[in-house]
Design a protein around this motif. Structure first.
Motif, mmCIF file in Angstrom:
data_model
loop_
_atom_site.group_PDB
_atom_site.id
_atom_site.type_symbol
_atom_site.label_atom_id
_atom_site.label_comp_id
_atom_site.label_asym_id
_atom_site.label_seq_id
_atom_site.Cartn_x
_atom_site.Cartn_y
_atom_site.Cartn_z
ATOM 1 N N LEU A 19 9.263 -3.070 6.842
ATOM 2 C CA LEU A 19 8.264 -4.101 6.588
ATOM 3 C C LEU A 19 7.374 -4.230 7.814
ATOM 4 C CD1 LEU A 19 10.775 -6.776 5.271
ATOM 5 C CD2 LEU A 19 9.298 -5.354 3.862
ATOM 6 N N GLY A 20 6.072 -4.354 7.598
ATOM 7 C CA GLY A 20 5.135 -4.523 8.696
ATOM 8 C C GLY A 20 4.719 -5.974 8.832
ATOM 9 N N ARG A 21 4.637 -6.461 10.085
ATOM 10 C CA ARG A 21 4.146 -7.821 10.313
ATOM 11 C C ARG A 21 2.626 -7.739 10.402
ATOM 12 N NH1 ARG A 21 5.829 -11.670 15.331
ATOM 13 N NH2 ARG A 21 4.788 -10.036 16.497
ATOM 14 N N VAL A 22 1.949 -8.367 9.438
ATOM 15 C CA VAL A 22 0.501 -8.262 9.309
ATOM 16 C C VAL A 22 -0.121 -9.650 9.336
ATOM 17 C CG1 VAL A 22 -1.388 -7.484 7.825
ATOM 18 C CG2 VAL A 22 0.718 -6.143 7.959
ATOM 19 N N ARG A 23 -1.188 -9.765 10.127
ATOM 20 C CA ARG A 23 -1.986 -10.998 10.174
ATOM 21 C C ARG A 23 -3.284 -10.701 9.420
ATOM 22 N NH1 ARG A 23 -1.673 -15.029 13.943
ATOM 23 N NH2 ARG A 23 -0.453 -13.649 15.247
ATOM 24 N N TRP B 295 -6.890 -4.097 -1.227
ATOM 25 C CA TRP B 295 -7.030 -3.460 0.080
ATOM 26 C C TRP B 295 -7.740 -4.377 1.065
ATOM 27 C CZ3 TRP B 295 -3.394 -0.306 0.611
ATOM 28 C CH2 TRP B 295 -2.986 0.518 -0.436
ATOM 29 N N GLU B 296 -7.200 -5.571 1.174
ATOM 30 C CA GLU B 296 -7.691 -6.570 2.129
ATOM 31 C C GLU B 296 -7.365 -6.124 3.552
ATOM 32 O OE1 GLU B 296 -9.356 -9.488 1.660
ATOM 33 O OE2 GLU B 296 -9.511 -9.003 -0.464
ATOM 34 N N PRO B 297 -8.257 -6.407 4.524
ATOM 35 C CA PRO B 297 -7.982 -6.012 5.902
ATOM 36 C C PRO B 297 -6.939 -6.908 6.562
ATOM 37 C CG PRO B 297 -10.062 -7.187 5.786
ATOM 38 C CD PRO B 297 -9.576 -7.020 4.371
ATOM 39 N N GLY B 298 -6.243 -6.346 7.517
ATOM 40 C CA GLY B 298 -5.259 -7.085 8.299
ATOM 41 C C GLY B 298 -4.978 -6.350 9.585
ATOM 42 N N GLU B 299 -4.106 -6.950 10.425
ATOM 43 C CA GLU B 299 -3.742 -6.335 11.701
ATOM 44 C C GLU B 299 -2.231 -6.259 11.799
ATOM 45 O OE1 GLU B 299 -6.015 -6.884 15.604
ATOM 46 O OE2 GLU B 299 -4.292 -8.226 15.792
ATOM 47 N N LEU B 300 -1.724 -5.043 11.959
ATOM 48 C CA LEU B 300 -0.298 -4.756 12.048
ATOM 49 C C LEU B 300 0.120 -4.723 13.509
ATOM 50 C CD1 LEU B 300 2.358 -3.517 10.677
ATOM 51 C CD2 LEU B 300 1.349 -1.319 11.287
ATOM 52 N N ASP B 301 1.198 -5.469 13.858
ATOM 53 C CA ASP B 301 1.644 -5.430 15.246
ATOM 54 C C ASP B 301 3.121 -5.116 15.418
ATOM 55 O OD1 ASP B 301 2.821 -7.847 14.531
ATOM 56 O OD2 ASP B 301 2.079 -8.932 16.269
ATOM 57 N N TRP C 173 5.229 -10.540 6.145
ATOM 58 C CA TRP C 173 5.945 -9.270 6.189
ATOM 59 C C TRP C 173 5.580 -8.514 4.923
ATOM 60 C CZ3 TRP C 173 7.812 -7.736 10.556
ATOM 61 C CH2 TRP C 173 8.249 -8.672 11.494
ATOM 62 N N ILE C 174 4.986 -7.333 5.075
ATOM 63 C CA ILE C 174 4.476 -6.547 3.960
ATOM 64 C C ILE C 174 5.259 -5.226 3.892
ATOM 65 C CG2 ILE C 174 2.425 -5.469 2.943
ATOM 66 C CD1 ILE C 174 2.108 -8.494 3.297
ATOM 67 N N PRO C 175 5.756 -4.841 2.707
ATOM 68 C CA PRO C 175 6.455 -3.557 2.592
ATOM 69 C C PRO C 175 5.551 -2.395 3.006
ATOM 70 C CG PRO C 175 6.781 -4.873 0.612
ATOM 71 C CD PRO C 175 5.740 -5.578 1.440
ATOM 72 N N GLN C 176 6.152 -1.398 3.632
ATOM 73 C CA GLN C 176 5.416 -0.227 4.109
ATOM 74 C C GLN C 176 4.593 0.399 2.992
ATOM 75 O OE1 GLN C 176 7.985 2.934 5.374
ATOM 76 N NE2 GLN C 176 6.341 4.077 6.335
ATOM 77 N N SER C 177 5.134 0.434 1.788
ATOM 78 C CA SER C 177 4.434 1.062 0.662
ATOM 79 C C SER C 177 3.168 0.313 0.265
ATOM 80 C CB SER C 177 5.373 1.167 -0.545
ATOM 81 O OG SER C 177 5.798 -0.131 -0.934
ATOM 82 N N ASP C 178 3.021 -0.928 0.712
ATOM 83 C CA ASP C 178 1.852 -1.735 0.371
ATOM 84 C C ASP C 178 0.811 -1.777 1.488
ATOM 85 O OD1 ASP C 178 3.090 -2.246 -2.012
ATOM 86 O OD2 ASP C 178 3.651 -4.312 -1.539
ATOM 87 N N LEU C 179 0.948 -0.900 2.478
ATOM 88 C CA LEU C 179 0.011 -0.838 3.600
ATOM 89 C C LEU C 179 -0.568 0.564 3.730
ATOM 90 C CD1 LEU C 179 2.045 -2.771 6.328
ATOM 91 C CD2 LEU C 179 0.079 -3.618 5.050
ATOM 92 N N ARG C 180 -1.761 0.615 4.288
ATOM 93 C CA ARG C 180 -2.355 1.898 4.646
ATOM 94 C C ARG C 180 -3.263 1.661 5.840
ATOM 95 N NH1 ARG C 180 -6.841 2.883 -0.149
ATOM 96 N NH2 ARG C 180 -8.332 1.348 0.627
ATOM 97 N N PRO C 181 -3.521 2.710 6.637
ATOM 98 C CA PRO C 181 -4.457 2.546 7.755
ATOM 99 C C PRO C 181 -5.830 2.104 7.238
ATOM 100 C CG PRO C 181 -3.233 4.591 7.982
ATOM 101 C CD PRO C 181 -2.930 4.042 6.616
ATOM 102 N N ALA C 182 -6.500 1.269 7.990
ATOM 103 C CA ALA C 182 -7.814 0.775 7.582
ATOM 104 C C ALA C 182 -8.798 1.935 7.450
ATOM 105 C CB ALA C 182 -8.341 -0.237 8.595
ATOM 106 N N GLY C 183 -9.653 1.840 6.453
ATOM 107 C CA GLY C 183 -10.683 2.841 6.248
ATOM 108 C C GLY C 183 -10.224 4.062 5.479
ATOM 109 N N GLN C 184 -8.964 4.106 5.103
ATOM 110 C CA GLN C 184 -8.449 5.257 4.355
ATOM 111 C C GLN C 184 -8.761 5.059 2.875
ATOM 112 O OE1 GLN C 184 -4.120 5.769 3.876
ATOM 113 N NE2 GLN C 184 -4.421 7.782 4.819
ATOM 114 N N GLU C 185 -9.342 6.062 2.249
ATOM 115 C CA GLU C 185 -9.691 5.981 0.844
ATOM 116 C C GLU C 185 -8.490 6.268 -0.032
ATOM 117 O OE1 GLU C 185 -12.646 4.978 -0.409
ATOM 118 O OE2 GLU C 185 -13.191 4.587 1.668
ATOM 119 N N THR C 186 -8.467 5.667 -1.219
ATOM 120 C CA THR C 186 -7.427 5.941 -2.198
ATOM 121 C C THR C 186 -7.623 7.334 -2.765
ATOM 122 O OG1 THR C 186 -7.369 3.601 -2.763
ATOM 123 C CG2 THR C 186 -6.362 5.112 -4.327
ATOM 124 N N PRO C 187 -6.570 8.164 -2.813
ATOM 125 C CA PRO C 187 -6.734 9.534 -3.341
ATOM 126 C C PRO C 187 -7.075 9.534 -4.811
ATOM 127 C CG PRO C 187 -4.434 9.137 -2.681
ATOM 128 C CD PRO C 187 -5.223 7.900 -2.399
#
Length: 116
Positions: free
Chosen positions: A90-94, A74-80, A102-116
């Protein structure tokens, strides 16, 4: 299909980089530093797929860019931006080091969201 565009060292001996277009077997741009070439590559990925211009329905801009976390620890990044490629979003993440991927949607989550 991603992979049409690749970043390669320029062939003029200048120690710069360029973006190679595999569909036309030629340079799109040369004489850039590595970071600028990576940015140009992903900009071209937004515009084109393997067959030509990417359909507008397959592109979604994120403005302003939003903070996300990548599944790898869960490394931080910026999606644009988002693209749909081969039926998958796929999301473009820096990342924090400036690397763009390019990261698959399933491998991203909003920052600060905890794993259920």
């Amino acid at each position: 299909m991603l992979g049409r565009f690749t970043v390669r060292p320029s062939d003029d001996g200048s120690s710069t980089f360029g973006v190679w277009d595999g569909a036309v077997n030629g340079w799109r741009v040369t004489n850039l530093d590595r970071a600028a070439a990576e940015q140009m590559k992903t900009d071209l990925d937004l515009q084109f797929n393997a067959h030509g211009p990417r359909p507008a329905s397959d592109i979604r801009s994120v403005a302003p860019p939003q903070s996300v976390e990548l599944v790898t620890a869960w490394e931080p990044g910026e999606l644009d931006a988002w693209i749909r490629d081969d039926g998958q979003w796929l999301g473009r993440v820096r990342d924090r080091d400036g690397y763009i991927a390019w990261i698959p949607q399933s491998d991203l989550r909003p920052a600060g969201q905890e794993t259920p």
